[in-house]
Write a protein that holds these residues in place. Structure first.
Motif, PDB file in Angstrom:
ATOM      1  N   GLU A   1       1.006  -0.983   0.019  1.00 51.42           N
ATOM      2  CA  GLU A   1       0.319   0.385  -0.075  1.00 51.42           C
ATOM      3  C   GLU A   1       0.982   1.386   0.512  1.00 51.42           C
ATOM      4  N   ARG A   2       2.012   0.978   0.352  1.00 51.44           N
ATOM      5  CA  ARG A   2       2.982   2.459   0.688  1.00 51.44           C
ATOM      6  C   ARG A   2       3.383   2.684  -0.781  1.00 51.44           C
ATOM      7  N   LEU A   3       2.889   1.821  -1.591  1.00 50.35           N
ATOM      8  CA  LEU A   3       4.058   1.261  -3.537  1.00 50.35           C
ATOM      9  C   LEU A   3       2.841   1.636  -4.336  1.00 50.35           C
ATOM     10  N   LEU A   4       1.443   2.693  -3.700  1.00 51.39           N
ATOM     11  CA  LEU A   4       0.394   2.853  -4.380  1.00 51.39           C
ATOM     12  C   LEU A   4       1.204   3.735  -5.149  1.00 51.39           C
ATOM     13  N   HIS A   5       0.928   4.672  -5.677  1.00 49.38           N
ATOM     14  CA  HIS A   5       1.494   5.725  -6.124  1.00 49.38           C
ATOM     15  C   HIS A   5       2.307   5.391  -6.599  1.00 49.38           C
ATOM     16  N   VAL A   6       3.659   4.845  -6.873  1.00 51.26           N
ATOM     17  CA  VAL A   6       4.530   4.046  -7.226  1.00 51.26           C
ATOM     18  C   VAL A   6       4.527   3.282  -8.206  1.00 51.26           C
ATOM     19  N   GLN A   7       3.340   2.466  -7.766  1.00 49.48           N
ATOM     20  CA  GLN A   7       2.442   1.584  -9.239  1.00 49.48           C
ATOM     21  C   GLN A   7       1.981   1.977 -10.655  1.00 49.48           C
ATOM     22  N   ALA A   8       0.983   3.048  -9.861  1.00 60.63           N
ATOM     23  CA  ALA A   8       0.145   3.767 -10.607  1.00 60.63           C
ATOM     24  C   ALA A   8       1.117   4.796 -11.831  1.00 60.63           C
ATOM     25  N   LEU A   9       2.406   5.047 -11.110  1.00 58.54           N
ATOM     26  CA  LEU A   9       2.449   6.461 -11.940  1.00 58.54           C
ATOM     27  C   LEU A   9       3.894   5.981 -11.959  1.00 58.54           C
ATOM     28  N   LEU A  10       4.774   5.102 -11.998  1.00 61.45           N
ATOM     29  CA  LEU A  10       6.015   5.044 -12.326  1.00 61.45           C
ATOM     30  C   LEU A  10       6.867   5.858 -12.427  1.00 61.45           C
ATOM     31  N   PRO A  11       7.150   6.678 -11.609  1.00 63.44           N
ATOM     32  CA  PRO A  11       8.281   7.602 -11.669  1.00 63.44           C
ATOM     33  C   PRO A  11       9.443   7.151 -11.649  1.00 63.44           C
ATOM     34  N   GLU A  12      10.290   7.847 -12.162  1.00 66.72           N
ATOM     35  CA  GLU A  12      11.448   7.438 -12.437  1.00 66.72           C
ATOM     36  C   GLU A  12      12.182   7.104 -10.744  1.00 66.72           C
ATOM     37  N   ILE A  13      12.189   7.199 -10.259  1.00 68.12           N
ATOM     38  CA  ILE A  13      13.094   7.069  -8.941  1.00 68.12           C
ATOM     39  C   ILE A  13      11.560   6.962  -7.591  1.00 68.12           C
ATOM     40  N   CYS A  14      12.262   6.124  -6.622  1.00 68.60           N
ATOM     41  CA  CYS A  14      11.529   6.745  -5.111  1.00 68.60           C
ATOM     42  C   CYS A  14      12.119   6.275  -4.218  1.00 68.60           C
ATOM     43  N   THR A  15      11.796   6.762  -2.911  1.00 65.50           N
ATOM     44  CA  THR A  15      12.757   6.220  -2.291  1.00 65.50           C
ATOM     45  C   THR A  15      12.365   5.047  -0.912  1.00 65.50           C
ATOM     46  N   LEU A  16      13.353   4.229  -0.941  1.00 61.10           N
ATOM     47  CA  LEU A  16      13.524   3.582  -0.031  1.00 61.10           C
ATOM     48  C   LEU A  16      14.373   3.892   2.014  1.00 61.10           C
ATOM     49  N   ASP A  17      13.330   3.723   2.412  1.00 57.72           N
ATOM     50  CA  ASP A  17      13.879   4.801   3.682  1.00 57.72           C
ATOM     51  C   ASP A  17      14.322   3.091   4.395  1.00 57.72           C
ATOM     52  N   CYS A  18      15.711   3.227   5.262  1.00 56.92           N
ATOM     53  CA  CYS A  18      16.430   1.925   4.646  1.00 56.92           C
ATOM     54  C   CYS A  18      17.120   1.074   6.548  1.00 56.92           C
ATOM     55  N   GLY A  19      16.025   2.025   6.484  1.00 53.03           N
ATOM     56  CA  GLY A  19      15.503   1.382   8.738  1.00 53.03           C
ATOM     57  C   GLY A  19      14.500   2.112   9.470  1.00 53.03           C
ATOM     58  N   THR A  20      14.391   1.429  10.884  1.00 57.45           N
ATOM     59  CA  THR A  20      13.228   1.741  11.477  1.00 57.45           C
ATOM     60  C   THR A  20      14.111   2.391  12.073  1.00 57.45           C
ATOM     61  N   MET A  21      13.599   4.092  12.778  1.00 56.83           N
ATOM     62  CA  MET A  21      14.349   4.429  14.005  1.00 56.83           C
ATOM     63  C   MET A  21      13.465   5.482  14.866  1.00 56.83           C
ATOM     64  N   ASN A  22      14.328   5.732  15.865  1.00 52.89           N
ATOM     65  CA  ASN A  22      13.480   7.018  16.540  1.00 52.89           C
ATOM     66  C   ASN A  22      13.379   8.355  15.352  1.00 52.89           C
ATOM     67  N   PHE A  23      12.664   8.821  15.866  1.00 54.93           N
ATOM     68  CA  PHE A  23      13.128   9.925  14.560  1.00 54.93           C
ATOM     69  C   PHE A  23      12.461  11.740  15.102  1.00 54.93           C
ATOM     70  N   ALA A  24      13.558  12.235  15.982  1.00 53.24           N
ATOM     71  CA  ALA A  24      13.049  13.423  16.703  1.00 53.24           C
ATOM     72  C   ALA A  24      11.945  13.194  18.120  1.00 53.24           C
ATOM     73  N   GLU A  25      11.256  13.260  17.407  1.00 48.29           N
ATOM     74  CA  GLU A  25      10.159  13.272  18.670  1.00 48.29           C
ATOM     75  C   GLU A  25      10.063  12.193  19.474  1.00 48.29           C
ATOM     76  N   ALA A  26       8.779  12.667  21.058  1.00 50.10           N
ATOM     77  CA  ALA A  26       9.266  11.716  21.826  1.00 50.10           C
ATOM     78  C   ALA A  26       8.544   9.978  21.537  1.00 50.10           C
ATOM     79  N   ASP A  27       8.141  10.049  21.295  1.00 44.27           N
ATOM     80  CA  ASP A  27       7.212   8.680  21.175  1.00 44.27           C
ATOM     81  C   ASP A  27       7.060   8.137  19.356  1.00 44.27           C
ATOM     82  N   TYR A  28       7.638   8.920  18.353  1.00 43.28           N
ATOM     83  CA  TYR A  28       7.408   8.790  17.369  1.00 43.28           C
ATOM     84  C   TYR A  28       8.727   7.638  16.881  1.00 43.28           C
ATOM     85  N   VAL A  29       8.275   6.359  15.967  1.00 41.50           N
ATOM     86  CA  VAL A  29       9.362   5.547  15.457  1.00 41.50           C
ATOM     87  C   VAL A  29       8.945   5.826  13.600  1.00 41.50           C
ATOM     88  N   MET A  30       9.626   5.565  13.147  1.00 42.82           N
ATOM     89  CA  MET A  30       9.464   6.225  11.991  1.00 42.82           C
ATOM     90  C   MET A  30      10.057   4.331  11.383  1.00 42.82           C
TER      91      MET A  30
END
Length: 296
Positions: free
Chosen positions: A114-143
């Protein structure tokens, strides 16, 4: 020193910046215009998130991505389109002693396809993949990007013929990149973006930067960026380290102290820094050839 770098402009991001910068691109028209402005200033690649036009918050609406892409392609300016695929992995825990249930206000967790629905539909030249889980700036948020999620996404992006830009926030993420290469999930040339200076990932000091550069897989093409006031100094750092560069309002809102920037101004400043160092900036056609991209 990379004497022929290319510039990526990350034009809006998904962070809580719409209420800070008075002219942050929010609507599809504004985001497309920002990408066009950046390309005219010298960016070869536009890295694109979309936002809910009513709230200004980041979202995953395929129709908004479609409008942005169509507006860019209908213009007289050529730029490589790079869609984020990082949305849909946001997990915000409850506070204190009650981490569950998750906070629905900030949580947006969906499956990898589901995270790739727009990539599947529109076929951009590049799309990003964030290569790991991490704490991300805010107290209780996890990427959240588990190995299983990322392997599923990488296989689908490979099937689609889209080039993944592997966003690396810390050294362990490069270990995972090498595992995906080993397992045949990434085609050459591998494209890596070192994302430095972001709490709580790798810092952006020169020693850490070079330690990560020395772990880049052989033959990979890499870029690097830092955030906030270090964005523009890191243009020089990334090129000196042998990489390409990224600027834009996703990562930094200011041209100088108290002076809000536009995407075009940030790209212009990057061009000034790089050409002042003797570099020649690559255009989109040259970058397509270098990265073996397919323009659709």
């Amino acid at each position: 020193m990379n004497f022929e770098p290319f510039i990526t402009c990350a034009v809006t991001g998904s962070g809580n910046t719409a209420g800070i910068h008075p002219d942050l691109p929010v609507t599809p028209e504004q985001i497309a215009n920002a990408a066009i402005e950046a390309a005219r200033a010298g960016a070869a690649i536009a890295h694109i998130h979309v936002r809910d036009p009513e709230t200004g918050k980041g979202c995953r609406d395929v129709a908004l991505y479609r409008e942005v892409k169509e507006r860019i392609r209908a213009s007289d300016v050529d730029v490589i389109i790079n869609f984020t695929a990082g949305m849909g992995g946001d997990m915000v825990f409850g506070q204190g002693e009650s981490p569950l249930p998750l906070d629905p206000a900030g949580t947006d967790m969906v499956g990898p396809m589901e995270r790739l629905l727009h990539v599947q539909a529109l076929l951009p030249e590049i799309c990003t993949l964030d290569c790991g889980t991490m704490n991300f700036a805010e107290a209780d948020y996890v990427m959240t990007n588990t190995p299983g999620m990322l392997r599923t996404m990488a296989a689908e992006v490979q099937r689609l013929g889209v080039r993944p830009e592997l966003e690396v926030f810390d050294t362990g993420h490069l270990v995972f990149v090498k595992e995906m290469i080993r397992d045949g999930l990434l085609d050459d040339p591998v494209m890596i973006q070192l994302c430095l200076g972001i709490p709580y990932g790798a810092p952006d000091d020169p020693l850490t930067t070079m330690a990560m550069v020395h772990q880049i897989p052989p033959g990979a093409v890499f870029s690097g960026f830092s955030i906030s006031r270090n964005q523009l100094p890191f243009v020089a750092m990334a090129a000196l380290a042998g990489g390409n560069v990224r600027v834009g309002l996703e990562d930094n809102l200011y041209l100088g102290k108290g002076q809000f920037a536009s995407n075009g101004q940030l790209v212009e400043r990057a061009v000034q820094i790089l050409t002042g160092m003797g570099a020649k900036i690559m255009g989109p056609e040259a970058v397509r050839a270098k990265l073996k991209l397919v323009k659709r």
